[in-house]
Design an enzyme around this catalytic site. Structure first.
Site, PDB file in Angstrom:
ATOM      1  N   ALA A 252      -5.390  19.738  10.262  1.00 48.37           N
ATOM      2  CA  ALA A 252      -3.927  19.677  10.331  1.00 48.37           C
ATOM      3  C   ALA A 252      -3.321  20.417   9.153  1.00 48.37           C
ATOM      4  O   ALA A 252      -2.316  21.123   9.290  1.00 48.37           O
ATOM      5  CB  ALA A 252      -3.446  18.225  10.352  1.00 48.37           C
ATOM      6  N   HIS A 288       1.470  13.450   2.967  1.00 51.98           N
ATOM      7  CA  HIS A 288       0.053  13.310   2.614  1.00 51.98           C
ATOM      8  C   HIS A 288      -0.406  14.497   1.770  1.00 51.98           C
ATOM      9  O   HIS A 288      -0.999  14.318   0.692  1.00 51.98           O
ATOM     10  CB  HIS A 288      -0.768  13.216   3.905  1.00 51.98           C
ATOM     11  CG  HIS A 288      -2.241  13.091   3.703  1.00 51.98           C
ATOM     12  ND1 HIS A 288      -2.935  11.935   3.972  1.00 51.98           N
ATOM     13  CD2 HIS A 288      -3.171  13.989   3.283  1.00 51.98           C
ATOM     14  CE1 HIS A 288      -4.218  12.116   3.717  1.00 51.98           C
ATOM     15  NE2 HIS A 288      -4.390  13.369   3.293  1.00 51.98           N
ATOM     16  N   GLU A 289      -0.143  15.710   2.244  1.00 50.24           N
ATOM     17  CA  GLU A 289      -0.627  16.894   1.557  1.00 50.24           C
ATOM     18  C   GLU A 289       0.028  17.068   0.190  1.00 50.24           C
ATOM     19  O   GLU A 289      -0.616  17.505  -0.762  1.00 50.24           O
ATOM     20  CB  GLU A 289      -0.412  18.143   2.416  1.00 50.24           C
ATOM     21  CG  GLU A 289      -1.122  18.117   3.762  1.00 50.24           C
ATOM     22  CD  GLU A 289      -2.606  17.819   3.658  1.00 50.24           C
ATOM     23  OE1 GLU A 289      -3.245  18.259   2.674  1.00 50.24           O
ATOM     24  OE2 GLU A 289      -3.155  17.143   4.547  1.00 50.24           O
ATOM     25  N   GLU A 311      -8.343  10.610  -0.771  1.00 51.30           N
ATOM     26  CA  GLU A 311      -7.794  10.443   0.577  1.00 51.30           C
ATOM     27  C   GLU A 311      -7.126   9.077   0.729  1.00 51.30           C
ATOM     28  O   GLU A 311      -6.135   8.942   1.449  1.00 51.30           O
ATOM     29  CB  GLU A 311      -8.898  10.624   1.622  1.00 51.30           C
ATOM     30  CG  GLU A 311      -9.449  12.038   1.710  1.00 51.30           C
ATOM     31  CD  GLU A 311      -8.393  13.076   2.036  1.00 51.30           C
ATOM     32  OE1 GLU A 311      -7.396  12.748   2.728  1.00 51.30           O
ATOM     33  OE2 GLU A 311      -8.542  14.234   1.580  1.00 51.30           O
TER      34      GLU A 311
END
Length: 355
Positions: A252, A288-289, A311
């Protein structure tokens, strides 16, 4: 220094590695895979005299390149290792690979990197393990019809008479090879700036930029950098952050420091017509990134068995960051449920199997 030949999907490179020798050795072993080595030279730092290379060879079984010297490198001395090589811009979405899109009936190509976890060694000879952090100063030579991007801003561009240009990028901070990145493309961009002066750009196909498909991601990225800087009490480490929307990508997204790469479907949208679920999906991927710019890039696992830690932080902040953007969605209340379900799936996978 890397030269990208997009007409035949090949590239050539010259790597100069500054070595600090801790223990005397006749051998230099570093990672390299799927490339042709043309020349190797080892020299004492700041001295003209070289150290004679007895032989060198690739060992594909372990993806390493071995340099055997005529005499041992001395401990507590510095040396320069120079390697000239060439390789393919692959069609397999790993290493330095190619992607494409169609604009006005014409197929256009771009080259982009995906180095995590162990694919930097396909793009240049290096010490390709997360514990080995180094500074990198990248130069990319390409046709003037393209532009190049990397982790840091361009310092200078040198234009040649034959229609080629070489972009010299600023030196990076200490970093691991797996989130080093570069791209050669003919995208366009839109830009914004955070309160602390971080330049944020979103690069994508010209038609997508013209439609404003990247504006949502660009705007929330600016807000999220400001939020994270305040929340973590640690400033963003680089002068810029580029978001690159590519047509094809193995994941993604990938949190390369200063040049995060996303597959188009996870960053481009039209908020006026996109569903709430799609908007939420895009938002949480970006949240998230961006968290990884701190947890993963600035602070990096020593080895891949610790990857769950970075993560885990990023997954947790998917909810915290999204809650900051959309307080009415009450995302923080879903954190406990998400982690409980994740624990059950991990601990009792058979209970979720479909017969």
């Amino acid at each position: 220094m890397l030269s990208a030949f997009m007409e035949n999907f090949t590239f050539s490179g010259e790597v100069n590695v500054q070595l600090e020798v801790h223990n005397a050795s006749r051998y230099i072993v570093l990672h390299a895979h799927r490339m042709h080595i043309e020349a190797v030279r080892v020299a004492e730092d700041k001295l003209a005299g070289g150290v004679r290379v007895a032989r060198s060879f690739l060992y594909p079984q372990t993806q390493v390149f071995v340099v055997v010297l005529n005499r041992s490198l001395e401990a507590q001395r510095s040396y320069n290792l120079k390697i000239i090589y060439n390789a393919l811009i692959e069609n397999e979405l790993l290493g330095f690979f190619r992607s494409s899109y169609v604009l006005h009936g014409e197929r256009r190509f771009l080259g982009v990197t995906q180095f995590s976890p162990t694919h930097a060694r396909k793009a240049f000879p290096c010490f390709d393990e997360p514990i080995y952090k180094a500074t990198f100063k990248i130069s990319i030579r390409h046709q003037a019809t393209y532009l190049s991007l990397s982790n840091m801003p361009v310092e200078t561009s040198v234009f040649e008479e034959d229609g080629w240009v070489t972009d010299h990028f600023s030196q990076t901070p200490l970093m691991s090879t797996y989130y080093l990145a570069w791209a050669v493309c003919n995208f366009t961009y839109r830009e914004t700036v955070t309160k602390s002066g971080v330049v944020v750009r979103l690069y994508a196909r010209p038609d997508a930029i013209r439609r404003g498909s990247g504006d949502y991601a660009l705007n929330i990225t600016r807000r999220l950098i400001e939020f994270y800087e305040d929340y973590f009490k640690v400033p963003y480490s680089l002068p810029k952050l580029d978001l690159l929307a590519v047509p094809k990508h193995p994941y993604a997204a990938m949190e390369n420091w200063g040049l995060s790469v996303f597959v188009e479907q996870r960053i481009l949208l039209d908020p006026s017509i996109s569903s709430i679920s799609y908007l939420l999906d895009v938002t949480m991927v970006i949240v998230h990134e961006l968290c990884h710019q701190w947890f993963g890039d600035l602070v990096t696992p020593v080895w891949w068995e610790d990857v769950w830690l970075k993560e885990g932080f990023a997954h947790y902040f998917e909810f915290v960051g999204t809650d900051y953007l959309y307080p009415g969605w009450n995302m923080v209340s879903q954190v406990y449920f998400s982690f409980v379900v994740g624990f059950i799936e991990y601990s009792y996978p058979s209970s979720f199997c479909v017969a």
